[in-house]
Design a protein around this motif. Structure first.
Motif, PDB file in Angstrom:
ATOM      1  N   UNK A  25      16.908 -53.150  -5.490  1.00 22.68           N
ATOM      2  CA  UNK A  25      17.400 -51.770  -5.486  1.00 22.68           C
ATOM      3  C   UNK A  25      18.153 -51.435  -4.208  1.00 22.68           C
ATOM      4  N   UNK A  26      17.969 -52.240  -3.171  1.00 27.16           N
ATOM      5  CA  UNK A  26      18.680 -51.990  -1.917  1.00 27.16           C
ATOM      6  C   UNK A  26      20.028 -52.709  -1.844  1.00 27.16           C
ATOM      7  N   UNK A  27      20.342 -53.530  -2.847  1.00 25.32           N
ATOM      8  CA  UNK A  27      21.614 -54.254  -2.841  1.00 25.32           C
ATOM      9  C   UNK A  27      22.776 -53.309  -3.129  1.00 25.32           C
ATOM     10  N   UNK A  28      23.906 -53.646  -2.562  1.00 27.09           N
ATOM     11  CA  UNK A  28      25.116 -52.861  -2.814  1.00 27.09           C
ATOM     12  C   UNK A  28      25.632 -53.166  -4.223  1.00 27.09           C
ATOM     13  N   UNK A  29      26.478 -52.299  -4.764  1.00 30.61           N
ATOM     14  CA  UNK A  29      27.075 -52.576  -6.078  1.00 30.61           C
ATOM     15  C   UNK A  29      27.808 -53.916  -6.110  1.00 30.61           C
ATOM     16  N   UNK A  30      28.456 -54.260  -5.019  1.00 33.03           N
ATOM     17  CA  UNK A  30      29.180 -55.536  -4.962  1.00 33.03           C
ATOM     18  C   UNK A  30      28.213 -56.713  -5.025  1.00 33.03           C
ATOM     19  N   UNK A  31      27.063 -56.590  -4.362  1.00 30.86           N
ATOM     20  CA  UNK A  31      26.069 -57.658  -4.392  1.00 30.86           C
ATOM     21  C   UNK A  31      25.463 -57.805  -5.791  1.00 30.86           C
ATOM     22  N   UNK A  32      25.218 -56.688  -6.442  1.00 20.88           N
ATOM     23  CA  UNK A  32      24.691 -56.727  -7.811  1.00 20.88           C
ATOM     24  C   UNK A  32      25.707 -57.376  -8.743  1.00 20.88           C
ATOM     25  N   UNK A  33      26.969 -57.009  -8.614  1.00 23.14           N
ATOM     26  CA  UNK A  33      28.016 -57.600  -9.459  1.00 23.14           C
ATOM     27  C   UNK A  33      28.102 -59.107  -9.244  1.00 23.14           C
ATOM     28  N   UNK A  34      27.996 -59.558  -7.989  1.00 23.66           N
ATOM     29  CA  UNK A  34      28.040 -60.989  -7.702  1.00 23.66           C
ATOM     30  C   UNK A  34      26.836 -61.694  -8.319  1.00 23.66           C
ATOM     31  N   UNK A  35      25.655 -61.127  -8.162  1.00 27.38           N
ATOM     32  CA  UNK A  35      24.457 -61.718  -8.751  1.00 27.38           C
ATOM     33  C   UNK A  35      24.597 -61.813 -10.273  1.00 27.38           C
ATOM     34  N   UNK A  36      25.156 -60.796 -10.888  1.00 26.36           N
ATOM     35  CA  UNK A  36      25.351 -60.801 -12.340  1.00 26.36           C
ATOM     36  C   UNK A  36      26.334 -61.891 -12.757  1.00 26.36           C
ATOM     37  N   UNK A  37      27.389 -62.075 -11.991  1.00 25.03           N
ATOM     38  CA  UNK A  37      28.362 -63.123 -12.305  1.00 25.03           C
ATOM     39  C   UNK A  37      27.721 -64.500 -12.218  1.00 25.03           C
ATOM     40  N   UNK A  38      26.892 -64.707 -11.198  1.00 26.67           N
ATOM     41  CA  UNK A  38      26.194 -65.981 -11.065  1.00 26.67           C
ATOM     42  C   UNK A  38      25.243 -66.177 -12.236  1.00 26.67           C
ATOM     43  N   UNK A  39      24.502 -65.128 -12.595  1.00 19.19           N
ATOM     44  CA  UNK A  39      23.557 -65.226 -13.715  1.00 19.19           C
ATOM     45  C   UNK A  39      24.290 -65.549 -15.009  1.00 19.19           C
ATOM     46  N   UNK A  40      25.432 -64.938 -15.244  1.00 15.72           N
ATOM     47  CA  UNK A  40      26.209 -65.192 -16.450  1.00 15.72           C
ATOM     48  C   UNK A  40      26.641 -66.655 -16.508  1.00 15.72           C
ATOM     49  N   UNK A  41      27.043 -67.207 -15.374  1.00 16.83           N
ATOM     50  CA  UNK A  41      27.460 -68.614 -15.336  1.00 16.83           C
ATOM     51  C   UNK A  41      26.279 -69.543 -15.571  1.00 16.83           C
ATOM     52  N   UNK A  42      25.111 -69.204 -15.024  1.00 19.28           N
ATOM     53  CA  UNK A  42      23.911 -70.005 -15.281  1.00 19.28           C
ATOM     54  C   UNK A  42      23.537 -69.968 -16.752  1.00 19.28           C
ATOM     55  N   UNK A  43      23.621 -68.791 -17.347  1.00 17.78           N
ATOM     56  CA  UNK A  43      23.309 -68.651 -18.770  1.00 17.78           C
ATOM     57  C   UNK A  43      24.256 -69.479 -19.635  1.00 17.78           C
ATOM     58  N   UNK A  44      25.498 -69.572 -19.228  1.00 20.18           N
ATOM     59  CA  UNK A  44      26.499 -70.292 -20.009  1.00 20.18           C
ATOM     60  C   UNK A  44      26.203 -71.788 -20.098  1.00 20.18           C
ATOM     61  N   UNK A  45      25.507 -72.335 -19.117  1.00 15.96           N
ATOM     62  CA  UNK A  45      25.215 -73.769 -19.131  1.00 15.96           C
ATOM     63  C   UNK A  45      23.776 -74.066 -19.531  1.00 15.96           C
ATOM     64  N   UNK A  46      23.036 -73.051 -19.921  1.00 17.54           N
ATOM     65  CA  UNK A  46      21.649 -73.223 -20.345  1.00 17.54           C
ATOM     66  C   UNK A  46      21.584 -73.465 -21.841  1.00 17.54           C
ATOM     67  N   UNK A  47      20.622 -74.271 -22.266  1.00 17.18           N
ATOM     68  CA  UNK A  47      20.435 -74.406 -23.715  1.00 17.18           C
ATOM     69  C   UNK A  47      19.999 -73.072 -24.311  1.00 17.18           C
ATOM     70  N   UNK A  48      20.297 -72.885 -25.586  1.00 20.41           N
ATOM     71  CA  UNK A  48      19.961 -71.611 -26.217  1.00 20.41           C
ATOM     72  C   UNK A  48      18.461 -71.366 -26.259  1.00 20.41           C
TER      73      UNK A  48
END
Length: 60
Positions: A25-48
């Motif tokens: 909750x203390x992260x900036x909007x930019x930090x949250x957006x970056x974390x979300x982008x990383x999570x999306x990329x991790x999800x893309x290479x994960x098995x369903x």
């Protein structure tokens, strides 16, 4: 921070302790957006289906 950013992080956020949620909750909007982008990329290479092991590709 966009709604899409929070949606991408929801699985990780739901499993966080209160202390971890406080850090997030203390992260900036930019930090949250970056974390979300990383999570999306991790999800893309994960098995369903990954089973019930607690070693999924989540940031937290």
């Amino acid at each position: 921070m966009s709604k899409n950013s929070l949606d991408a992080l929801r699985p990780a956020l739901d499993r966080m302790t209160e202390a971890q949620q406080a850090v997030f909750s203390s992260l900036s909007p930019e930090e949250i957006d970056l974390a979300a982008k990383i999570q999306t990329r991790l999800d893309a290479v994960s098995p369903e289906v990954e089973g019930q092991a607690n070693n999924t590709n989540n940031l937290c």
